[in-house]
Design a protein around this motif. Structure first.
Motif, PDB file in Angstrom:
ATOM      1  N   PRO A   1       0.842  -1.253   0.094  1.00 54.92           N
ATOM      2  CA  PRO A   1       0.003  -0.148   0.082  1.00 54.92           C
ATOM      3  C   PRO A   1       0.630   1.301   0.122  1.00 54.92           C
ATOM      4  CG  PRO A   1      -0.393  -1.349   1.741  1.00 54.92           C
ATOM      5  CD  PRO A   1       0.713  -2.072   1.318  1.00 54.92           C
ATOM      6  N   PHE A   2       2.220   0.964  -0.055  1.00 59.84           N
ATOM      7  CA  PHE A   2       3.006   2.378   0.071  1.00 59.84           C
ATOM      8  C   PHE A   2       3.758   2.705  -1.414  1.00 59.84           C
ATOM      9  CE2 PHE A   2       3.185  -0.349   3.603  1.00 59.84           C
ATOM     10  CZ  PHE A   2       2.210   0.381   4.586  1.00 59.84           C
ATOM     11  N   THR A   3       3.184   1.966  -2.364  1.00 63.56           N
ATOM     12  CA  THR A   3       3.730   2.195  -3.786  1.00 63.56           C
ATOM     13  C   THR A   3       3.153   3.401  -4.224  1.00 63.56           C
ATOM     14  OG1 THR A   3       4.544  -0.046  -3.965  1.00 63.56           O
ATOM     15  CG2 THR A   3       4.005   0.961  -6.113  1.00 63.56           C
ATOM     16  N   SER A   4       3.428   4.266  -4.925  1.00 61.82           N
ATOM     17  CA  SER A   4       3.013   5.099  -5.750  1.00 61.82           C
ATOM     18  C   SER A   4       2.775   4.844  -7.209  1.00 61.82           C
ATOM     19  CB  SER A   4       4.052   6.452  -5.603  1.00 61.82           C
ATOM     20  OG  SER A   4       5.026   6.117  -6.538  1.00 61.82           O
ATOM     21  N   PRO A   5       1.410   5.654  -7.770  1.00 63.36           N
ATOM     22  CA  PRO A   5       1.205   5.406  -9.000  1.00 63.36           C
ATOM     23  C   PRO A   5       2.159   6.230  -9.711  1.00 63.36           C
ATOM     24  CG  PRO A   5      -0.305   6.950  -8.009  1.00 63.36           C
ATOM     25  CD  PRO A   5       0.599   6.567  -6.941  1.00 63.36           C
ATOM     26  N   LYS A   6       2.194   5.989 -10.990  1.00 62.87           N
ATOM     27  CA  LYS A   6       3.148   6.834 -12.055  1.00 62.87           C
ATOM     28  C   LYS A   6       2.602   8.247 -11.830  1.00 62.87           C
ATOM     29  CE  LYS A   6       5.169   3.685 -14.207  1.00 62.87           C
ATOM     30  NZ  LYS A   6       6.719   3.767 -13.965  1.00 62.87           N
ATOM     31  N   PRO A   7       3.435   9.161 -11.688  1.00 65.86           N
ATOM     32  CA  PRO A   7       3.135  10.496 -11.143  1.00 65.86           C
ATOM     33  C   PRO A   7       1.903  11.100 -12.166  1.00 65.86           C
ATOM     34  CG  PRO A   7       5.670  10.455 -11.551  1.00 65.86           C
ATOM     35  CD  PRO A   7       4.745   9.024 -12.038  1.00 65.86           C
ATOM     36  N   ASP A   8       2.007  10.740 -13.264  1.00 70.43           N
ATOM     37  CA  ASP A   8       0.746  11.417 -14.168  1.00 70.43           C
ATOM     38  C   ASP A   8      -0.496  10.674 -14.050  1.00 70.43           C
ATOM     39  OD1 ASP A   8       1.173   9.095 -15.547  1.00 70.43           O
ATOM     40  OD2 ASP A   8       1.807   9.642 -17.554  1.00 70.43           O
ATOM     41  N   GLN A   9      -0.514   9.626 -13.029  1.00 67.68           N
ATOM     42  CA  GLN A   9      -1.730   8.956 -12.847  1.00 67.68           C
ATOM     43  C   GLN A   9      -2.453   9.460 -11.214  1.00 67.68           C
ATOM     44  OE1 GLN A   9      -0.417   5.120 -14.125  1.00 67.68           O
ATOM     45  NE2 GLN A   9      -2.251   4.845 -15.302  1.00 67.68           N
ATOM     46  N   ILE A  10      -1.526  10.337 -10.779  1.00 67.55           N
ATOM     47  CA  ILE A  10      -1.941  10.652  -9.368  1.00 67.55           C
ATOM     48  C   ILE A  10      -3.403  11.064  -9.394  1.00 67.55           C
ATOM     49  CG2 ILE A  10      -1.460  12.277  -7.467  1.00 67.55           C
ATOM     50  CD1 ILE A  10       1.751  11.496  -7.846  1.00 67.55           C
ATOM     51  N   GLU A  11      -3.740  11.980 -10.556  1.00 65.65           N
ATOM     52  CA  GLU A  11      -4.954  12.656 -10.270  1.00 65.65           C
ATOM     53  C   GLU A  11      -6.152  11.763 -10.746  1.00 65.65           C
ATOM     54  OE1 GLU A  11      -5.996  15.606  -9.553  1.00 65.65           O
ATOM     55  OE2 GLU A  11      -3.600  15.772  -8.898  1.00 65.65           O
ATOM     56  N   THR A  12      -5.691  10.697 -11.404  1.00 59.44           N
ATOM     57  CA  THR A  12      -6.755   9.719 -11.721  1.00 59.44           C
ATOM     58  C   THR A  12      -7.037   8.738 -10.460  1.00 59.44           C
ATOM     59  OG1 THR A  12      -5.703   9.175 -13.802  1.00 59.44           O
ATOM     60  CG2 THR A  12      -7.351   7.360 -13.188  1.00 59.44           C
ATOM     61  N   MET A  13      -5.984   8.571  -9.599  1.00 60.39           N
ATOM     62  CA  MET A  13      -6.408   7.785  -8.333  1.00 60.39           C
ATOM     63  C   MET A  13      -7.032   8.717  -7.396  1.00 60.39           C
ATOM     64  SD  MET A  13      -3.924   5.545  -6.255  1.00 60.39           S
ATOM     65  CE  MET A  13      -3.887   5.501  -4.432  1.00 60.39           C
ATOM     66  N   ILE A  14      -6.442  10.004  -6.989  1.00 59.15           N
ATOM     67  CA  ILE A  14      -7.257  11.069  -6.427  1.00 59.15           C
ATOM     68  C   ILE A  14      -8.814  11.346  -6.810  1.00 59.15           C
ATOM     69  CG2 ILE A  14      -7.205  13.360  -5.458  1.00 59.15           C
ATOM     70  CD1 ILE A  14      -4.630  12.281  -4.278  1.00 59.15           C
ATOM     71  N   GLY A  15      -9.016  11.428  -8.136  1.00 59.19           N
ATOM     72  CA  GLY A  15     -10.115  12.053  -8.523  1.00 59.19           C
ATOM     73  C   GLY A  15     -11.176  11.106  -8.800  1.00 59.19           C
ATOM     74  N   ASN A  16     -10.799   9.759  -8.561  1.00 55.46           N
ATOM     75  CA  ASN A  16     -12.256   8.754  -8.728  1.00 55.46           C
ATOM     76  C   ASN A  16     -12.288   7.967  -7.626  1.00 55.46           C
ATOM     77  OD1 ASN A  16     -12.625   8.509 -11.768  1.00 55.46           O
ATOM     78  ND2 ASN A  16     -10.525   8.940 -11.760  1.00 55.46           N
ATOM     79  N   ASP A  17     -13.419   7.791  -7.642  1.00 57.64           N
ATOM     80  CA  ASP A  17     -14.011   6.642  -6.294  1.00 57.64           C
ATOM     81  C   ASP A  17     -13.704   5.318  -6.433  1.00 57.64           C
ATOM     82  OD1 ASP A  17     -15.570   5.220  -4.569  1.00 57.64           O
ATOM     83  OD2 ASP A  17     -17.457   6.317  -4.835  1.00 57.64           O
ATOM     84  N   PRO A  18     -12.881   4.820  -5.521  1.00 57.11           N
ATOM     85  CA  PRO A  18     -12.225   3.482  -5.837  1.00 57.11           C
ATOM     86  C   PRO A  18     -13.499   2.514  -5.717  1.00 57.11           C
ATOM     87  CG  PRO A  18     -11.898   4.347  -3.393  1.00 57.11           C
ATOM     88  CD  PRO A  18     -12.601   5.345  -4.227  1.00 57.11           C
ATOM     89  N   VAL A  19     -14.518   2.483  -5.217  1.00 59.31           N
ATOM     90  CA  VAL A  19     -15.549   1.565  -5.183  1.00 59.31           C
ATOM     91  C   VAL A  19     -15.972   0.948  -6.616  1.00 59.31           C
ATOM     92  CG1 VAL A  19     -18.039   1.133  -4.832  1.00 59.31           C
ATOM     93  CG2 VAL A  19     -16.720   2.442  -3.138  1.00 59.31           C
ATOM     94  N   ILE A  20     -15.854  -0.305  -6.584  1.00 57.15           N
ATOM     95  CA  ILE A  20     -16.258  -0.908  -8.030  1.00 57.15           C
ATOM     96  C   ILE A  20     -17.978  -1.120  -8.223  1.00 57.15           C
ATOM     97  CG2 ILE A  20     -15.829  -2.828  -9.258  1.00 57.15           C
ATOM     98  CD1 ILE A  20     -13.226  -3.134  -7.540  1.00 57.15           C
ATOM     99  N   ALA A  21     -18.624  -0.201  -8.837  1.00 66.28           N
ATOM    100  CA  ALA A  21     -19.955  -0.409  -8.940  1.00 66.28           C
ATOM    101  C   ALA A  21     -20.481  -1.496  -9.762  1.00 66.28           C
ATOM    102  CB  ALA A  21     -20.582   0.601  -9.445  1.00 66.28           C
ATOM    103  N   ASP A  22     -19.669  -1.793 -10.707  1.00 65.13           N
ATOM    104  CA  ASP A  22     -19.916  -2.834 -11.841  1.00 65.13           C
ATOM    105  C   ASP A  22     -19.099  -3.840 -11.750  1.00 65.13           C
ATOM    106  OD1 ASP A  22     -20.523  -4.512 -14.075  1.00 65.13           O
ATOM    107  OD2 ASP A  22     -20.406  -2.772 -15.628  1.00 65.13           O
ATOM    108  N   ALA A  23     -19.247  -4.773 -10.950  1.00 64.96           N
ATOM    109  CA  ALA A  23     -18.170  -5.945 -10.447  1.00 64.96           C
ATOM    110  C   ALA A  23     -17.884  -6.750 -12.128  1.00 64.96           C
ATOM    111  CB  ALA A  23     -18.730  -7.034  -9.541  1.00 64.96           C
TER     112      ALA A  23
END
Lengths: 609, 609
Positions: free
Chosen positions: A458-480
């Protein structure tokens, strides 16, 4: 001191010296009234000559193998020199003898080709460790340890010890726990790695840290896993991925040079995870040999940058291929003349439960325009030839094809490639090929929980240009059903594995160092604020007080040593290993403890019926 | 890479270079439209100059202490040089600035003289570790680690890792135990030391072993004890005591040279245990200062080779001295002019419960033939003068006398000697005095069980000429009142402690390597055959297959570092120490574990009411 010299020290120029040696009886050879004894220690073997006078004493008290002797005598020149032995020009004319200790007959022979089975050798590990083969392994291990330390010191890394009695924060693997007598009802955990501590050391400004350190995982043991294992654990501040790759390419080259006298000057290949999976079906590819896979269908949920060769097999009416998620082909060099028996054997090989495929198709690329195939009912000779050529086959090669569900088929083809590489002698134990695998997915999908788990940690960072994707989206998986279309499925990790001869020897990542992103990561893994605070409050806190960008890597020290030693088994490179049930059969541990210990620890057993 | 240079690298000859630095804000000083910032990393401090243009950006986003910055700019010469700083001739004319991370205001100042109390600094250990004082301690620790490894390698010692998950064989200290999930109902133990493993390695012929290794003891914690601690652990085969002493004198001299730049060429004193107890009242004497004890009565059960000075005090009618088991005197240099208030204070000091004496007598040796004393009712001036002279006092000295039970009185006088040495400035933290203490008793008497316990550990051999005494006598103590007359009471161990400035920094022994003697030792400690076999069967077995004579030593690495660093506290030399309750207050460990973990381990709590 019981000796003036070791058993590996004396040479012809020592002729005439009075010496005292001590060691173990390796062999005894009697010739009439004289006896030759090879005396052994860690440093070598020296021949002892017991002349008539001393021999008489030997008759009264016969020596045996592995007896411990101290002898004094004179260095003399051998008439019958042994060029195999560093001390082979001399022998000791023994003048007096002290028996330091007797030895019972060992339960197996102390030789490279011992007659002892695994269990017997584990029980009498102290005797097994006497064998030259095992000693060489531990000497190699020490040499790797030394080389790593020397290199890291020269690069200003500091060895800083981290604690062994820490807090249980099970993520993935289980912790070993230790009941605290001083704090009844509470437990320490043994570290699975010093991960958070080395990150704190970066926050503390230590800049470059390393440790060669024991780690612990209470996993169900597979062959060649140990509950305790050793890592070369490293961390650096103010670095990006490229800095880490170069630093540790330097380390591994230095180890090759120091330990194996190999100048590994060739560039170290870098494959993206997609590339590795696409070409080798495996994220730790053995690149000592080529045999790349041909992907006849592209699962577009996995691979973003690839083109498949679907047109080569489409619309032929072969239902197995048409309906399969994945069809993979592999060209086996020079195997076009395999007999029916041989192809049947390969089919059985992939049908074993460990591999689990239904069947195996093949194309024999016999000559420039002549293919024979198990599927020529469905494909024209031209089509077969096209497949063969797309698989980079040459005339004389055998093309093998597997079809089925994506993951299993890819894994099976990867196994088949390794097996055939082995059979064809392409995986030479004395050849070493390194590569980096990069750009792993940050998350894996956990079907059971319909949630994300960290592929690395859990301490591994995303690629720098994907930090926004990670912060900006809800991790919940609505459509399994369509989890692969969730934005998180495409986030790549700022992570890297070093692979040697098809084994992951090291892995690491650039870490998250921003509190907000770390909280988002914990949340994505299903941890609520309270749990985050309980388990990792200290780390989140540390990120508030000036955390620098940082990253690191950990090498599996046991495995690295095993591969450098030309072995697949890490157990041979550990002084006192445990067996596959996690037991030390020499000690007979684990074992029951005393009633008094239970009382003091305020625990008791509750064994399942 | 986030930087071209570290904050300790740039010098005047770098003037004009374009550089990139990264680090932490140490201080901020504003002068009108320009700002100076000291940027800090592990390697040093570099002054940054924010000119008018860049300063405007700073106004918008003010910096704070411990912010993490990356700056690029040009190296320029300072008009106002700072000779205290390695980089003090230059500064960076900052052209651009990237804020890498903000920092909240630290809960205490990051300075050598911090305002943080112990508890706060432990909780925020990652901040405390930033202080230069703590960093220097860990750097010293690493330097000692390096020096020990370099020396031992040059002497052909091999670092061999021993297991951490072993078997519980509690002797003396308690084991930490680890429940085994794979072997329900059974437990591993964490090693209190790798003792038996290093002995097995000698049986295996590895000849010279070392390890810098964590060890674990579940003891009731006293101040400055840690449940996990680090040892420099060493073992050698085919050696006698003298070989070990010389080898490790070499190591400690090498460490002094490498780490402290001290040529410790003076001979290292060797005291027998009797000598140390007789002269200093202590088996780890601080010999930086003399102040030897005068023994006015000899307890003949303890000392075999000593003459006392009983005649100096006998028949004076002073009941306290006449009835006391022991009377000890100590000359305090230049203290004859102590006031009544001062001698009263010393009396109160020895009456504190930690010391536990009833009273303190004194003789003021004022001039050549003039003594004043608290006991001049009983002793003539001539008698007092004789005592003073026997105590090696000079005119101007104060002689202190304690009387009472042997052990307590000796201990009290030893404490008093250390206290006065401290007050008189005779225990200088930057002076280092080593000695060996030899010839310890092999056994101690356990009054409760009326039996023998091992003073060192059960693997220590008796002196060679006392092996027969040990084998030939029954260890059972028939006459408890006269246990000191049992032959075992006089057996001396083949053991040695290295003492530095009054601290035991290392201890070891020549080991038992004969099965018969080892069995006799176990029996003497009250272990029956079955228990011997259960706990140490592997070692007894190993002794049957050709065990060489061997011995070793272990250094307390934490304490060694602390003393070399001029500190009495080991905690300051451990990156992540535990507090006196065995807790890591930063992690908040130990802690409760999950219900799932209890279930898997098949254990339950059973807390005492």
């Amino acid at each position: 001191m019981y000796r003036t010299h070791t058993c590996g020290a004396l040479r012809l120029e020592d002729k005439g010296k009075k010496v005292v040696l001590a060691g173990w009886v390796q062999t005894i050879r009697k010739y009439g009234a004289i006896t030759f004894v090879d005396l052994r220690d860690r440093y070598g073997i020296t021949q002892l000559l017991f002349g008539e006078q001393v021999n008489a004493a030997l008759e009264a008290n016969p020596l045996g193998r592995e007896f411990v002797l101290q002898v004094s005598g004179e260095v003399i020149e051998r008439s019958n020199k042994n060029p195999q032995l560093a001390t082979g020009d001399i022998e000791i004319d023994v003048q007096s003898l002290t028996l330091l200790n007797k030895a019972a007959v060992p339960p197996f022979t102390i030789q490279d080709d011992t007659d002892g089975g695994d269990d017997l050798r584990m029980k009498y590990r102290f005797l097994d460790l006497r064998r030259a083969a095992v000693r060489r392994n531990l000497e190699l291990r020490y040499a790797v340890n030394r080389a790593a330390r020397t290199y890291l010191h020269s690069e200003q890394f500091m060895d800083i010890e981290t604690p062994f009695l820490i807090k249980s924060t099970p993520e993935g693997a289980r912790d070993f726990v230790v009941p605290s007598r001083m704090n009844p009802g509470q437990f320490y955990a043994l570290p699975q790695s010093p991960q958070t501590f080395k990150q704190l050391l970066m926050v503390s400004g230590y800049d470059r840290y390393y440790q060669i350190v024991k780690c612990f995982r209470d996993e169900d043991l597979r062959a060649d896993r140990q509950p305790e294992f050793t890592q070369i654990d490293c961390e650096m501040a103010f670095v990006e991925q490229e800095d880490i790759l170069l630093m540790f390419e330097g380390m591994i080259r230095y180890i090759f040079k120091e330990v194996k006298q190999i100048d590994y000057t060739a560039p170290i290949a870098r494959l993206s995870w997609e590339e590795a999976m696409w070409t080798y079906g495996n994220d730790k590819p053995d690149i000592r040999f080529a045999m790349p896979l041909l992907n006849l269908k592209k699962p577009d949920t996995v691979f973003t940058n690839k083109a498949d060769h679907r047109t080569l097999i489409d619309e032929a009416g072969f239902a197995i291929f048409d309906q399969a998620e994945t069809v993979l082909a592999l060209a086996v060099p020079g195997a076009a003349d395999y007999s029916r028996k041989q192809t049947d054997e390969l089919t059985e090989w992939v049908q074993r439960p460990q591999i689990g495929m239904k069947g195996l198709a093949y194309i024999k690329y016999l000559a420039a325009d002549n293919c024979k195939s198990s599927i020529d009912k469905f494909y024209t000779p031209e089509q077969l030839l096209s497949i063969a050529k797309a698989a980079h086959a040459q005339p004389g090669d055998l093309i093998l094809l597997l079809a089925g569900k994506e993951e299993r088929t890819r894994k099976a083809m990867s196994e088949l490639r390794l097996e055939l590489g082995q059979r064809l002698g392409l995986r030479k134990p004395d050849e070493f090929k390194l590569c980096w695998v990069l750009d792993f997915p940050l998350f894996e999908y956990d079907e059971e929980g319909n949630r994300w788990v960290a592929r690395h940690h859990p301490f591994t960072s995303p690629k720098p240009d994907q930090i926004e994707t990670m912060i900006g989206n809800d991790p919940v998986i609505a459509d399994a059903a369509n989890y692969l279309r969730h934005p998180y499925a495409r986030i790549k990790a700022n992570a890297y594995d070093m692979v040697l001869n098809g084994n992951e020897i090291g892995g690491g990542s650039i870490r998250i160092y921003q509190r907000e992103l770390q909280e988002k990561m914990f949340a994505a893994l299903g941890m609520d604020k309270e749990e985050q605070q309980h388990k990792f409050g200290f780390l989140l806190g540390a990120f508030e007080y000036g955390a620098p960008p940082h990253g690191g890597i950990a090498f599996g020290f046991d495995r690295l040593c095993a591969i450098l030693g030309g072995s697949e088994s890490i157990r041979d490179f550990i002084a006192f290993p445990k067996n596959n049930a996690g037991r030390d059969v020499m000690l007979d541990a684990p074992a029951t403890i005393d009633e008094k210990q239970f009382e003091e620890l305020q625990i008791r057993l509750q064994l399942k019926k």
